[in-house]
Each structure stands twice: as C-alpha cells, then as structure tokens.
Design a protein around this motif. Structure first.
Motif, mmCIF file in Angstrom:
data_model
loop_
_atom_site.group_PDB
_atom_site.id
_atom_site.type_symbol
_atom_site.label_atom_id
_atom_site.label_comp_id
_atom_site.label_asym_id
_atom_site.label_seq_id
_atom_site.Cartn_x
_atom_site.Cartn_y
_atom_site.Cartn_z
ATOM 1 N N VAL A 94 41.385 28.847 31.498
ATOM 2 C CA VAL A 94 41.828 29.536 31.769
ATOM 3 C C VAL A 94 42.253 30.432 33.115
ATOM 4 C CG1 VAL A 94 42.049 31.591 29.056
ATOM 5 C CG2 VAL A 94 39.698 31.430 31.115
ATOM 6 N N VAL A 95 41.465 29.345 33.508
ATOM 7 C CA VAL A 95 41.628 29.460 35.124
ATOM 8 C C VAL A 95 43.053 29.397 35.380
ATOM 9 C CG1 VAL A 95 40.611 27.112 35.352
ATOM 10 C CG2 VAL A 95 40.380 28.713 37.160
ATOM 11 N N ASP A 96 43.976 28.027 34.820
ATOM 12 C CA ASP A 96 45.692 27.924 34.850
ATOM 13 C C ASP A 96 45.559 29.309 34.711
ATOM 14 O OD1 ASP A 96 43.979 25.790 34.983
ATOM 15 O OD2 ASP A 96 44.544 24.548 33.516
ATOM 16 N N LEU A 97 45.585 29.702 34.055
ATOM 17 C CA LEU A 97 46.011 31.415 33.657
ATOM 18 C C LEU A 97 46.308 32.530 35.203
ATOM 19 C CD1 LEU A 97 45.997 31.883 29.482
ATOM 20 C CD2 LEU A 97 47.756 30.899 30.604
ATOM 21 N N PHE A 98 45.593 32.627 35.580
ATOM 22 C CA PHE A 98 44.612 32.882 36.712
ATOM 23 C C PHE A 98 45.571 33.651 37.206
ATOM 24 C CE2 PHE A 98 43.212 35.017 40.463
ATOM 25 C CZ PHE A 98 42.234 36.069 39.760
ATOM 26 N N ASP A 99 46.699 33.264 38.488
ATOM 27 C CA ASP A 99 47.646 33.573 39.336
ATOM 28 C C ASP A 99 48.610 34.097 38.069
ATOM 29 O OD1 ASP A 99 46.939 32.466 41.585
ATOM 30 O OD2 ASP A 99 47.541 31.106 41.375
ATOM 31 N N HIS A 100 49.048 33.084 37.154
ATOM 32 C CA HIS A 100 50.027 33.577 36.211
ATOM 33 C C HIS A 100 50.107 35.099 35.382
ATOM 34 C CE1 HIS A 100 53.677 33.880 33.346
ATOM 35 N NE2 HIS A 100 52.654 34.038 32.362
ATOM 36 N N LEU A 101 48.524 35.495 34.911
ATOM 37 C CA LEU A 101 48.440 36.925 34.826
ATOM 38 C C LEU A 101 48.632 37.779 35.771
ATOM 39 C CD1 LEU A 101 45.394 36.227 31.324
ATOM 40 C CD2 LEU A 101 47.873 36.261 32.017
ATOM 41 N N ILE A 151 35.647 37.273 26.929
ATOM 42 C CA ILE A 151 35.595 35.394 26.750
ATOM 43 C C ILE A 151 34.232 35.248 27.528
ATOM 44 C CG2 ILE A 151 37.400 34.991 27.018
ATOM 45 C CD1 ILE A 151 37.519 35.433 30.428
ATOM 46 N N PRO A 152 32.807 33.659 27.434
ATOM 47 C CA PRO A 152 32.702 33.753 27.938
ATOM 48 C C PRO A 152 32.383 33.562 29.802
ATOM 49 C CG PRO A 152 32.785 31.754 27.309
ATOM 50 C CD PRO A 152 33.548 32.812 26.798
ATOM 51 N N ILE A 153 32.820 34.196 30.499
ATOM 52 C CA ILE A 153 32.461 34.330 31.593
ATOM 53 C C ILE A 153 31.586 33.778 32.858
ATOM 54 C CG2 ILE A 153 32.904 37.013 32.237
ATOM 55 C CD1 ILE A 153 35.684 34.759 34.060
ATOM 56 N N LYS A 154 30.476 34.590 32.615
ATOM 57 C CA LYS A 154 29.119 34.695 33.396
ATOM 58 C C LYS A 154 28.986 32.620 32.859
ATOM 59 C CE LYS A 154 26.213 35.973 29.246
ATOM 60 N NZ LYS A 154 25.801 36.816 29.489
ATOM 61 N N HIS A 155 29.656 31.832 32.043
ATOM 62 C CA HIS A 155 29.416 30.449 32.716
ATOM 63 C C HIS A 155 30.744 30.500 32.873
ATOM 64 C CE1 HIS A 155 26.815 31.800 29.052
ATOM 65 N NE2 HIS A 155 27.171 31.906 28.567
ATOM 66 N N TRP A 156 31.720 31.211 32.940
ATOM 67 C CA TRP A 156 32.801 29.785 33.340
ATOM 68 C C TRP A 156 32.794 30.261 34.810
ATOM 69 C CZ3 TRP A 156 37.446 31.383 29.709
ATOM 70 C CH2 TRP A 156 37.257 31.283 28.463
ATOM 71 N N LEU A 157 32.349 31.231 35.235
ATOM 72 C CA LEU A 157 32.392 32.000 36.701
ATOM 73 C C LEU A 157 31.311 30.649 37.803
ATOM 74 C CD1 LEU A 157 31.639 35.329 36.732
ATOM 75 C CD2 LEU A 157 34.136 34.231 37.750
ATOM 76 N N ASP A 173 34.623 26.676 35.821
ATOM 77 C CA ASP A 173 36.138 26.379 36.047
ATOM 78 C C ASP A 173 36.513 27.409 37.080
ATOM 79 O OD1 ASP A 173 35.293 25.489 32.693
ATOM 80 O OD2 ASP A 173 36.758 24.792 33.185
ATOM 81 N N PHE A 174 35.770 28.627 36.931
ATOM 82 C CA PHE A 174 36.319 30.331 38.065
ATOM 83 C C PHE A 174 35.682 29.713 39.413
ATOM 84 C CE2 PHE A 174 38.226 32.170 34.409
ATOM 85 C CZ PHE A 174 39.124 32.358 35.074
ATOM 86 N N LEU A 175 34.455 28.459 39.189
ATOM 87 C CA LEU A 175 33.586 28.552 40.750
ATOM 88 C C LEU A 175 35.273 28.844 42.044
ATOM 89 C CD1 LEU A 175 31.377 28.464 41.623
ATOM 90 C CD2 LEU A 175 30.957 25.971 41.650
ATOM 91 N N PRO A 176 35.830 27.684 42.106
ATOM 92 C CA PRO A 176 36.660 27.725 43.334
ATOM 93 C C PRO A 176 37.374 28.558 43.876
ATOM 94 C CG PRO A 176 37.243 25.911 41.762
ATOM 95 C CD PRO A 176 36.504 26.921 40.666
ATOM 96 N N ILE A 177 38.097 29.961 42.391
ATOM 97 C CA ILE A 177 38.708 31.185 42.632
ATOM 98 C C ILE A 177 38.003 31.945 43.178
ATOM 99 C CG2 ILE A 177 39.662 33.084 42.074
ATOM 100 C CD1 ILE A 177 41.220 31.031 39.666
ATOM 101 N N LEU A 178 36.264 31.938 42.664
ATOM 102 C CA LEU A 178 34.915 32.372 43.005
ATOM 103 C C LEU A 178 35.042 32.586 44.868
ATOM 104 C CD1 LEU A 178 32.600 34.537 42.496
ATOM 105 C CD2 LEU A 178 31.930 32.874 41.652
#
Length: 556
Positions: free
Chosen positions: A302-309, A540-546, A549-554
């Motif tokens: 879902v990180v690919d969706l971040f900018d889109h959403l 969603i399992p956001i605390k795992h994805w942070l 997958d989400f680490l670069p955005i973070l």
C-alpha cells in the motif's frame, strides 16, 4: 452520487463564470465520472459532476422547476423521494448536500444531511461565498487564500482529524450536519447579503422515541423494533438502477446489513498478518446467509498508494484505515457501482472499547492512589507494546494513557493522541501565540449540547457529532469516491438513529460488554460465534509496515 460546487457574488463581488464553475467541477471528476453540468444565472454559478445511479439517462443536473425559476444540484441520494411532498429539509431521508437557487425569491439555500454523510464546504471572502463537496474544488475558484489555520492544526495533532466547522485552510469551513444556510440576495448590489445558518434536526433526547411511534419497553420489544427498523432502512437504500452490493467484514454491523438485504453480492479484503485478517469470519457469515461473496488478500504494497490517496484527502485524517477502505472500494467497484456499508453501528449502539474504558475508570479510581500511581501505572507504562493488533498489554497501556487526560472529556480522553504539553513542544513560539485552541473544547461543548443524558449516551452523542462525521464518514466518502463508488450507510438512516438514541443505555454498554442489544439482534441472523467475539476494527498492520515498507516515507 456526485460532487457539487458553486460561487455566489456578495455585495460588489464579480459574477461567476462558466469557466470558473467548470474548473471547480473538474477537480471532482472521480466523484462523478458519468456526467457534468453547470449553469450561471444572475451571477450565481452552480455545477456538478455526476455518478449515475438512479434515472441513469435522465438525471442530468442542474435540475430546474417547470418555469425555470428554481434550480438545484445535489450530491447524494434522497431515499424517500417517492413519498416526500413537503417540509424541506427536515423530512428528507437520505445522504445529501444540496444547493438550491430560487431566482424568483432571490435566495440560495445550502443543506447538509442529518448525520453529515455527504460533505459540504464553504468559504466567505470579501465578495463571494464559494461552496463545494471538496476543498480542492473551492481552491480551484481562485478566490480563496491558502492560509493555514493553526488552531485547526492543533486539533488535528490532538485528535488525528479536524473536528467541528474548521478545516486546515483558514478561510474554508464545513457546514455542520443537519444545518441549512440561507443567503438572501434581496439587497442592493453594494450591500452584503444576509446569511443565516441554522439547524433543522438534532439527535433526540432519551425517551423522545423519534419518528417511530410509541417507545418499546421490554428488552424483547427493543430487539424487535431495532431488527425491524434496520430491515426497513436497508430495504429503503436498495433502490438503484445500477449493480449494487455490500461490504462484509464478518462483524456485527456489516453482517446485519447483509442479512437484511436478502440476495446480495458481498465483498471483503484481508491481509497476510493473521491478527489483521477477518476473512474467515466474513466467509462464514456469507456461507450462512447464502450470498455471493468475493474477497481479495492484500499484500503490504500500500506504500505505492500513499501519494495517490493523498490527492483525495484534502484535509488529512490520521486514520490508517483509509488504506483498506480504499482497497475494499477498489475491489468492489470492479463489479458494482453502489455498496452498502455497516458504518455507524458503533456510534449508535456503543461499540467502542472507549465506552468500556470510561466505565472501568470508575472502578480503577477506587484503588488507593499510592497503589495506582506508585505501582500499577508506572509498571504498565514500562511494558513494551506487543506485535499483536491489540492484546492485554497494548490495551492496558492505552488505558493508562487515557487516564492522563482530563476526566471531564469522558470516554473521548481515550481518543486523544497528542496532549497539550506535547502539542506545545511541537509548535514554534510564533505558532503558540497564534493558536489559542483548547484541544478538548469541542468535546466539552458537545457534552453540554447533549443535555440531560446518561454518561453512555452523552459519549455516543459526542461521537456522532465529532468522531463519526469528521473522521469515519470522511474516510468512507473520500476513499469510496476515489474509486467512483457510491457507499451507502443504512445504519445511519435518520429513523434508526432516532430509535437508537431513545433506547436505555444499559442495552448498549453494560458489564464490560459493548453493543449489548445489537448483538442479540445479530445473533438472530448469523452464527453466535460470529457475533460474540473480540472486536477487531477495520485496520492494517501499520506498526509493522512502518518498520519496513513505509520506512522511506517515514524518514522523508
């Protein structure tokens, strides 16, 4: 379903133009990919983008009356359009944002539905009133300064959404649910028109009984009344000239909606992480009800969706369930254009653990202070959160965190994410001088407006007027519309809301159990094990994805 927009000259303000209205509507093509329409009369411009649901061929807007002296644009659906003849807008049943221009009487009326299911923003400038279904549409008018509302930012940091009438754009405000704005243009061109904003409905007080006739008395009568009203509300919202289905999580609310639909097409999504995956429950309910069920397992991309959403959010909300809401909407839109959702059940019938926390806090206070503050609370704070979605340790830590906030906030103190001290540490001295927001002010004001209600009902009132309308419904509206999907919420039918708020509070939350009566109703239609299980929530399992997958955005 669609998006509406318009510009109303005030005083010596310049007349709106076709190009201006069209550019505003162009920002909302996702809300209405099927049609567009705009019209300028007497300098007042109104427009819309349409998602064709009912009267697909003949529903072009703006709509005029017989002599073309009244024109209207509508976002949403009026479910009782066949029965309705008078008393606008109190007796309307549906989800709607309406702009009506009466050229004969020289008045413009803006109306937002009873619960705020559909959005309506407006801005008052020196020479215009600008309105629309999305903030980006108002900005496209070219009439609004893009100035940050620091007070709104402070509230966003505290609650993860912007409550009440504010937005993060200082000039733009939300018309509150169940409110009507009337602009009287019967003035000289150099004068400023009179603008009146007033409520036309409110959540009834206990014992009022709403529009449902005599108030039932026994628990069994309450069950029958709630069951029958849910079925009627769902039946009312099945009207459509295009394919229609429903979201199904396997929880109480969505299961009740699907059970009331009868023959239905249902949709679910799940994740690889078993603590965030409710697919087995959804499948079990679907098999029991005999509905056509499709599902999809989502991998953590879902990180690919971040900018889109973010393009669809306008005002931000910190609710990460925007991602699964978008994904289930996208999955559903492949087969249908309309989907019924179970949103609203928690706020009407007491489904959140924060209500239980408020009850448990009274027991907690009976423990001697030196034990609570000297031993138990410090020990709980030092515990490491677990990887589970919830769990005993995570719940205990959240409970203790909530106790740190003012008791007069009621159950809402367990919704606070950034307290006053941390917020001040994040703001520059200049921002602190500008911002005078009391972060709990809107909650206290709503608790006062709730009047003489039980503590449980007072908390529900606050949630309906704040958390539901400014967080949950924003999420559903933005993410479903991003997929050009109409999401309907039958549990927020005005008739059911009025009935639910006339119920005794002990039938909502009691003895550590949430949704006491609604679970009994659900157990009539689906297996008990699907009803009496821990509440999961749609997340969603956001605390795992942070951490992955989400680490670069973070970091960015």
């Amino acid at each position: 379903m669609c998006g509406i927009a318009g510009v109303i000259p005030l005083g010596d303000g310049t007349a709106s133009t076709d190009d201006q209205i069209r550019s505003m509507c162009d920002q909302m093509v996702h809300r209405g990919p099927d049609d567009e329409g705009w019209d300028v009369q007497d300098g007042v411009g109104i427009g819309m983008r349409r998602l064709a649901i009912i009267d697909v061929a003949g529903g072009h807007q703006p709509i005029f009356n017989e002599d073309r002296t009244v024109r209207v644009v509508l976002n949403g659906e009026i479910y009782n359009f066949r029965e309705l003849r008078s008393d606008f807008p109190r007796l309307l049943n549906g989800m709607f944002a309406i702009a009506l221009h009466d050229m004969h009487r020289k008045k413009v009326v803006l109306v937002r539905d009873h619960l705020g299911i559909k959005p309506l923003f407006y801005a008052l400038t020196a020479g215009h009133l600008v309105f629309g279904s999305e903030i980006k549409a108002l900005l496209a008018s070219g009439l609004i300064e893009r100035t940050l509302d620091v007070d709104a930012l402070g509230e966003f940091l505290s609650w993860e959404y912007v409550p009440g009438t504010r937005t993060l754009v200082k000039a733009i405000r939300k018309l509150e649910p169940a409110h009507l704005m009337e602009i009287d243009l019967n003035v000289a061109r150099s004068e400023r028109p009179a603008i009146r904003i007033a409520p036309f409905w409110d959540v009834p007080s206990p014992g009022a009984g709403g529009s449902n006739g005599a108030t039932p008395r026994t628990a069994g009568e309450w069950e029958d009344a709630i069951d029958g009203t849910i079925r009627e509300c769902v039946r009312r919202q099945l009207v459509s000239d295009v394919p229609l289905g429903a979201f199904l999580s396997g929880g109480v609310d969505s299961s009740l909606v699907v059970a009331a639909m009868g023959d239905a097409q249902t949709f679910s999504i799940g994740f690889d992480d078993p603590t965030y995956n409710e697919l087995d429950w959804a499948k079990r309910v679907a098999r029991h009800l005999g509905v056509d069920h499709t599902y999809d397992v989502i991998e953590p991309r879902v990180v690919d969706l971040f900018d889109h959403l973010m393009n669809f959010m306008d005002d931000p909300i910190g609710d990460f369930s925007i991602f699964p809401t978008y994904l289930i909407s996208r999955h559903t839109r492949r087969d249908v254009t309309v989907a019924l959702s179970g949103d609203g059940g928690d706020e009407l019938f007491g489904g959140y653990e924060t209500y239980v926390a408020q009850q448990k806090a009274r027991t907690w206070q009976r423990i001697p202070a030196f034990v609570r503050r000297g031993v138990l609370e410090p020990a709980i704070r030092t515990m490491r959160p677990t990887a589970k979605k919830k769990g005993v340790i995570n719940k205990a830590k959240r409970f203790v965190e909530g106790l740190e906030y003012p008791e007069n906030l009621g159950h809402a103190r367990w919704r606070l994410f950034v307290g006053e001290a941390l917020r001040k540490s994040l703001f520059t001295p200049e921002a602190q001088r500008v911002s005078a927001t009391d972060v709990g002010g809107h909650v206290l004001a709503l608790r006062d407006r709730a009047g003489q209600r039980d503590e449980c009902d007072r908390g529900l009132y606050v949630d309906v007027k704040s958390y539901l309308v400014d967080n949950c419904l924003v999420k559903v509206d933005r993410m479903s519309m991003a997929c050009s999907l109409e999401a309907r919420v039958p549990l927020l039918d005005k008739d059911l809301v009025e009935l639910a708020f006339s119920m005794p509070p002990e039938l909502k939350v009691a003895g550590g159990t949430t949704k006491v009566l609604l679970k009994r109703v659900a157990a009539r239609h689906v297996p008990r094990e699907c009803v009496y299980r821990p509440k999961e929530g749609f997340s969603i399992p956001i605390k795992h994805w942070l951490k992955s997958d989400f680490l670069p955005i973070l970091e960015e």
